[in-house]
Design a protein around this motif. Structure first.
Motif, PDB file in Angstrom:
ATOM      1  N   ASN A 192       6.690   7.005   1.935  1.00  0.00           N
ATOM      2  CA  ASN A 192       6.804   7.038   0.469  1.00  0.00           C
ATOM      3  C   ASN A 192       8.160   6.484   0.059  1.00  0.00           C
ATOM      4  OD1 ASN A 192       7.848   9.702   1.619  1.00  0.00           O
ATOM      5  ND2 ASN A 192       8.717   9.695  -0.437  1.00  0.00           N
ATOM      6  N   VAL A 193       8.199   6.089  -1.204  1.00  0.00           N
ATOM      7  CA  VAL A 193       9.442   5.517  -1.727  1.00  0.00           C
ATOM      8  C   VAL A 193      10.287   6.637  -2.328  1.00  0.00           C
ATOM      9  CG1 VAL A 193      10.407   3.843  -3.346  1.00  0.00           C
ATOM     10  CG2 VAL A 193       8.233   3.382  -2.249  1.00  0.00           C
ATOM     11  N   GLU A 242       0.815  -1.225   0.000  1.00  0.00           N
ATOM     12  CA  GLU A 242       0.000   0.000   0.000  1.00  0.00           C
ATOM     13  C   GLU A 242       0.850   1.279   0.000  1.00  0.00           C
ATOM     14  OE1 GLU A 242      -2.601  -0.243   3.331  1.00  0.00           O
ATOM     15  OE2 GLU A 242      -3.636  -2.008   2.582  1.00  0.00           O
ATOM     16  N   VAL A 243       2.123   1.128   0.221  1.00  0.00           N
ATOM     17  CA  VAL A 243       2.979   2.332   0.306  1.00  0.00           C
ATOM     18  C   VAL A 243       2.933   3.073  -1.032  1.00  0.00           C
ATOM     19  CG1 VAL A 243       5.347   3.172   0.619  1.00  0.00           C
ATOM     20  CG2 VAL A 243       4.499   1.277   2.012  1.00  0.00           C
ATOM     21  N   PRO A 244       2.624   4.399  -1.011  1.00  0.00           N
ATOM     22  CA  PRO A 244       2.543   5.129  -2.283  1.00  0.00           C
ATOM     23  C   PRO A 244       3.918   5.367  -2.903  1.00  0.00           C
ATOM     24  CG  PRO A 244       2.159   6.628  -0.445  1.00  0.00           C
ATOM     25  CD  PRO A 244       2.300   5.264   0.142  1.00  0.00           C
ATOM     26  N   VAL A 245       3.900   5.308  -4.205  1.00  0.00           N
ATOM     27  CA  VAL A 245       5.140   5.600  -4.948  1.00  0.00           C
ATOM     28  C   VAL A 245       4.833   6.709  -5.951  1.00  0.00           C
ATOM     29  CG1 VAL A 245       6.996   4.635  -6.358  1.00  0.00           C
ATOM     30  CG2 VAL A 245       5.739   3.167  -4.793  1.00  0.00           C
ATOM     31  N   ALA A 246       5.614   7.753  -5.905  1.00  0.00           N
ATOM     32  CA  ALA A 246       5.411   8.877  -6.843  1.00  0.00           C
ATOM     33  C   ALA A 246       5.732   8.415  -8.260  1.00  0.00           C
ATOM     34  CB  ALA A 246       6.298  10.058  -6.469  1.00  0.00           C
TER      35      ALA A 246
END
Lengths: 343, 641
Positions: free
Chosen positions: A292-293, A232-236
């Motif tokens: 975020n990554v 679920e971690v968002p990645v730009a």
């Protein structure tokens, strides 16, 4: 001291993230009780674990590869099997076979006897000592999480991790793993020699008669929850784009290829390489307390995620150019974003 | 303010400041490029013969580059996403801001969005755009300033210009000035004496245009001389065509011999003749006698000069020879009725062995003889220009203006009624007598013959018309003559311009006698040039033309001895060192012109034209002995071919 964190009430996302960090830290702490040094290797192993991928550890004998996997099996409260790969190991020895069994009524019938593959955590020790036929028995299990034995398809229980070790392929009695199987490993981790301080510590721990006890810190359900959380971690988009450009840069003879890829690579990374980069980045971001990554996460995962997916050409082998060299150069060649190049 | 607004606000401030910083950076880069170009421009200006406009252009370019760089740098407005990525990188925010902005644009509701935004907002809580984007002097600016300083320093370094370039520049300026003068003079001439013939007007306007072209364009000396030579050739051709008209030739000869004294009454002329004859005596009034004496005296002077350098026995013999020749000269002068006391003084000095005094006395005698010769010439001219008593005599003597007046007077008499048969007979006889001399004046003889016949037929009005037509014919001829004069003046101006450009002298210098100018440069102009100095003196035209052209014969005087007294002195031939005896080996002659030393850088044609101009000047100033003038002229004419 026990760091068990399961059997808790339902948590919100923030608590879930905090739980992940705690678990990650607990796992690290338990493993380092046994494994001296090799911090990056431990970290990469845990990243692969939470990323839901298999790990291949490569190194000369005696560097603690098996010990690391075994320790990980000990800290996870899950069924753990070890398969020692030898040249005479047969696929049935791994998958299982049908045996003639006598029932309570005295009737004899074939019953499927499960092989060691039916576990959550598999230690495939010295995997490249088995013949390619036996090695290929792992292919379906690793990718599809299922096996076909005795004419029946049998699902493996999730989570399913294969933690394999192998000796360098130039050693006696080894069979190189086929590219297809290598590609199924999330990370390939190289285990190097310990430093002087680490070696001292190893001697201290292993020659004084003290026995280190490790605790189980993670059960199956919690691990499944945390693996779900990771995804679920968002990645730009520009970070994803960077991962994609890194992978594309490994494809020789294409417009996007890096110069070094054109020179030294026969084949570049598969799409699994990009998936691995992103998943590994997500785990690392969470482990480091971020939501975020970042580019740095992608760069940190690039070597273990891509080194076994690149096939060097003859020129590279002749010149002793390893895939690690090529990846390092690609990381230098590919800018993170166009704006940052301007800046 | 929500977390997103906080982030956006911080990013907007940063974006504005970053845009300004980019514009400044672009400006500095532009200034650096411009400075380099400016420095290059200065360097080129200092080393190469380019105009100062280069420098101004380079300066403008430098400013333009700086401005263009500023505009180009600040042209693009960075988006918030770009700024967020830039801040992420600068502040090592590990893509927190850029991810936050991106997730904020997605449908909300996810817990992750809030977490990411809060994390990003927290990370930039102490962000100060002024500290993040500092306006400092970049290295580019320092280099630009250094280049500007070097350029400014280079400005104090004197420019290097090759002597050839300086010469070319001076030539071009000189050509421009000469062209301007030529155009002005030609236009003045056109305004003062509008030509009667269309072709003359066109030719003069062409010369004026040529002057304008020379004043405007940047031509080399060779090109300018070629243009002038071409124009001169056209005018000469036109003059030749005019000269082919025998009537005009006659008019010109008459004008030259009459000296423009028609306006004086016959009595005044006679009085002047008597005064001069009394002053000169019977024999002394003959120029040929004086010329012979002058020649002998020059020989004696050369002998005296040789005596100064002789030694021993040769000196005694030469002294004796000189004494004998001086005695003979004194006797000849006495026989011619010329009193030359200087000869006696020379003999006395020779006897006293004072050679220096001998030379001085002979010099004085020569001057005296020259003055007498001038008077004798004048006397001869006066004798030649006495006005004829009737039409025939006037036509014979070339007194055209007087002849026109006579014809008009006769026509008026014929128009008036009541002429007696005797008066008519007298008029008829006068007309009949004039037919023969009128043969040389175009159709004049025809008109006179017609008038004579009409008078014989007792038809005075028709005869009056014929005589008026005859007068008109003569006036037309006079007008053509005036055109020829204007052409000559313009031709002289062209020659003067050629001389100016060829020798590098100023117009005023070239106009002065004795400096190679054109004031007396008529010799060598084809049919007209074979005459003495007729048609050639613009000063004389200006002084005696105009009014006199219609009042008298209409022809300006070409005699330097009259006209404006202020002009007389400078036009008097100056004595030059060295006397030449016709027939003797030709001594070296130094001609004024362009000083050419070492390797010649002058074009052959240019050198030839310059040499021709110099030779022309030398010929006109009588620097070349008469005996050699033909040879010199033909030599340079051959060169021209």
């Amino acid at each position: 001291m026990c760091f068990v964190v399961w059997n808790q009430k339902p948590m919100n996302t923030e608590q879930h993230i905090q739980s992940f960090r705690n678990t990650y830290a607990a796992l690290q702490n338990e493993i380092v009780k046994v494994i001296v040094g090799h911090t990056a290797i431990v970290e990469h192993t845990l990243i692969a674990l939470f990323g839901g991928g298999h790990v291949l550890l490569e190194g000369v004998p005696g560097l603690g590869k098996t010990l690391l996997i075994r320790t990980l099996g000990e800290v996870l409260d899950m069924p753990f099997n070890r398969i020692q790969f030898t040249p005479d190991l047969m696929p049935a020895d791994i998958l299982g076979t049908n045996l003639v069994m006598e029932t309570d009524t005295g009737r004899r019938e074939f019953q499927f006897q499960r092989g060691p593959i039916f576990a959550h955590l598999i230690l495939a020790d010295e995997i490249n000592r088995a013949t390619p036929k036996t090695q290929s028995a792992m292919l379906e299990a690793m990718q599809e999480k299922q096996v076909t034995a005795g004419g029946e398809l049998r699902k493996l229980t999730e989570p399913f991790f294969v933690m394999a070790t192998q000796n360098p392929i130039d050693q006696e009695g080894t069979y190189p793993l086929p590219e297809a199987q290598l590609d199924r490993f999330f990370f390939k981790i190289l285990v190097g020699y310990p430093s002087a301080a680490d070696l001292n510590e190893v001697i201290n721990r292993t020659t004084t008669g003290t026995k280190t006890e490790v605790n189980k810190v993670l059960d199956r359900d919690t691990l499944m929850d945390l693996m779900k959380l990771v995804r679920e971690v968002p990645v730009a988009s520009h970070v994803k784009d960077y991962a994609v450009r890194l992978v594309l840069a490994t494809h020789p003879k294409t417009d996007t290829a890096a110069p070094i890829a054109n020179q030294y690579l026969r084949f570049g990374s598969s799409p699994r390489g990009a998936q691995t980069l992103i998943l590994a980045g997500k785990v690392r971001a969470l482990a480091q307390g971020r939501f975020n990554v970042s580019f740095e996460d992608i760069q940190a995962a690039a070597l273990p995620a891509l080194r076994h997916r690149l096939i060097p050409n003859f020129e590279a082998e002749a010149e002793g150019i390893t895939t690690d060299h090529i990846i390092a150069q690609i990381l230098r060649d590919v800018p993170v974003t166009a704006e940052m190049v301007d800046a | 303010m929500s977390e997103l607004q906080f982030i956006q606000s911080a990013l907007e401030q940063t974006a504005r400041r970053r845009r300004l910083a980019r514009a400044l950076h672009g400006g500095w880069i532009g200034l650096l490029v411009g400075s380099a170009l400016w420095l290059l421009g200065i360097g080129i200006y200092k080393l190469a013969p380019v105009s100062i406009g280069w420098l101004a252009g380079a300066g403008m370019l430098a400013l333009g580059c700086a401005f263009a760089g500023f505009i180009a740098g600040g042209w693009r407005k960075a988006s918030l996403n770009e700024t967020a990525r830039w801040v992420d990188m600068r502040q090592n925010l590990k893509e927190r801001l850029s991810t936050a902005l991106e997730v904020s644009s997605q449908p909300s509701g996810s817990t992750w969005n809030g977490l990411v935004l809060a994390d990003a907002a927290m990370s930039i809580r102490g962000l100060d755009p002024r500290r993040l984007v500092r306006f400092t002097l970049p290295m580019t600016a320092r280099w630009a300033l250094l280049l500007l300083c070097v350029g400014a320093g280079l400005g104090f370094v004197p420019e290097y210009r090759s002597p050839k370039f300086l010469q070319q520049q001076a030539d071009a300026q000189h050509i421009n000035e000469t062209g301007r003068q030529l155009a002005e003079l030609t236009r003045h001439e056109l305004q003062r004496r509008p030509p009667a013939l269309e072709v003359t007007r066109h030719s003069l306007e062409a010369v004026a245009d040529l002057g304008d072209e020379l004043a405007r364009e940047t031509l080399t000396r060779g090109e300018a001389l070629r243009e002038l030579a071409s124009a001169s050739d056209q005018l000469k051709e036109l003059l030749r065509q005019l000269a082919d008209n025998p009537a005009l030739k006659k008019l010109e000869q008459a004008a030259r011999t009459s000296g423009g004294r028609e306006s004086q009454t016959a009595t005044e002329v006679q009085r002047e003749i008597d005064a001069l004859q009394q002053q000169l005596g019977e024999q002394a009034g003959r120029p040929e006698v004086l010329e012979k004496l002058q020649h002998e005296l020059m020989k004696a002077q050369q002998t005296a000069q040789a005596l100064r350098n002789a030694a021993g026995g040769s000196q005694a013999a030469a002294q004796e020879q000189l004494s004998a020749s001086l005695a003979a000269l004194a006797q000849q002068a006495e026989q011619a009725g010329i009193s030359l006391p200087q000869l006696d003084e020379a003999l006395a000095a020779l006897a006293a062995n004072q050679i220096e005094s001998v030379s001085q006395a002979l010099e004085a005698a020569l001057t005296d003889l020259e003055r007498r010769r001038d008077l004798a010439d004048k006397l001869q001219q006066l004798q030649a220009q006495k006005l004829g008593k009737d039409l025939a005599e006037q036509l014979q003597q070339g007194q055209v203006a007087a002849a026109v007046q006579s014809l008009k007077k006769l026509a008026e008499q014929l128009w008036s009624a009541g002429l007696s048969p005797e008066q008519l007979q007298r008029i008829r006889e006068q007309v009949a007598d004039a037919v023969a001399p009128a043969e040389e004046y175009g159709r004049l003889a025809e008109w006179l013959q017609q008038a004579g016949q009409q008078l014989q037929q007792r038809n005075p009005p028709m005869a009056a018309q014929s005589l008026t037509a005859a007068a008109k014919e003569l006036e037309d001829l006079l007008q053509q003559l005036a055109d020829a004069g204007a052409l000559m003046t313009t031709l002289e101006n062209l020659q003067a311009a050629s001389h100016c450009i060829g020798t590098g002298q100023g117009w005023s210098l070239s106009q002065q006698p004795g400096t190679g100018g054109s004031s007396r440069s008529s010799a060598g102009f084809g049919a007209w040039a074979d005459q003495h100095h007729a048609w050639s003196n613009p000063g004389s035209w200006a002084g005696s033309g105009g009014e006199s052209s219609t009042a008298g014969t209409g022809i300006g005087s070409r005699d330097f001895s009259d006209g404006d007294p202020t002009l007389r002195e400078p036009l008097t031939p100056a004595r030059v060192k060295g006397q030449f005896s016709p027939g003797a080996p030709m001594p070296g002659i130094t001609l004024k012109g362009v000083s050419l030393k070492g390797q010649s850088t002058v074009q052959y044609e240019e050198a030839v034209i310059t040499a021709q101009a110099d030779a022309q000047a030398a010929l006109s100033q009588e620097k070349v002995p008469r005996a050699y003038q033909g040879a010199v002229r033909s030599y340079f004419d051959d060169l021209k071919k």
